[in-house]
Scaffold this active site. Sequence first.
Site: not given
Length: 267
Positions: A12, A110, A108, A163, A69, A134
Amino acid sequence: MSTILITGAAGGVGGILRPRLARPGRTLRLLDLAEITPAAGEEVIQGSVTDPDIMLEACQGVDAVIHLGGISGEAPWERILDVNINGTYTLFEAARRAGVPRVVFASSNHAVGFHSPDDFPIREDVTALPDTYYGVSKVAGEALGALYAKRYGMDVISIRILSCFPEPRALRSLSTWLSPDDAGRLFEACLTAEKPGYRVVYGVSENTRGGWVSLDGARELGYESHDDAEVYHDKLVAEFGPIDTTDFAFKHLGGPFCSPEFDADNL
């Protein structure tokens, strides 16, 4: 920069960046396991980020790597270890051996997902509080970037993306959205900033309901946000109802990734 390798280019964010990073005289070298039909100014290598030979081939003659990736969400530890952690090491080592001077690593939110609103705006130098395996893989990737920057003199920028989608997908995205055009601006700034050394920055638009993370580091690289998720407010409220900041999705930067749904026994 004349040649830029984008790993995970079929995903994406890769699809968002490709047209926005295209420039006359610039080649985008796209790597993914999935098949990609190249546009003008693009070339394709099909293979895995975990394959050292393929990655070394892909890094030859490259001026910078954008490393997207990997597995883009939570998964069992063995898969995260193999693809996200070992794959990121394989990329950095191939880049070093090929003499690539710069890597932009897609980290991220996260990586710091268990920080709560009490910590907002979350700075670039906060303690890592990953919310998932992750998230752990993104902390590991940032650490590898620091190692290769300090030991080998590589310029490495880790972008903690919040996001990044064509439109915000949930009410919390009114605060966390990175628009496609702003993503292009941010990655271009990371590619062209002069001698950045090692940096960690956040990837988010300057949303009206933002302020969850610091944009100081991104601005220092030359990033300027032009977009605001607020234009989607009425559409999202019509779909999901009024915003309730007591909802679990708003209790941590990582949102639902911090919920028991992502406990190891549920993977």
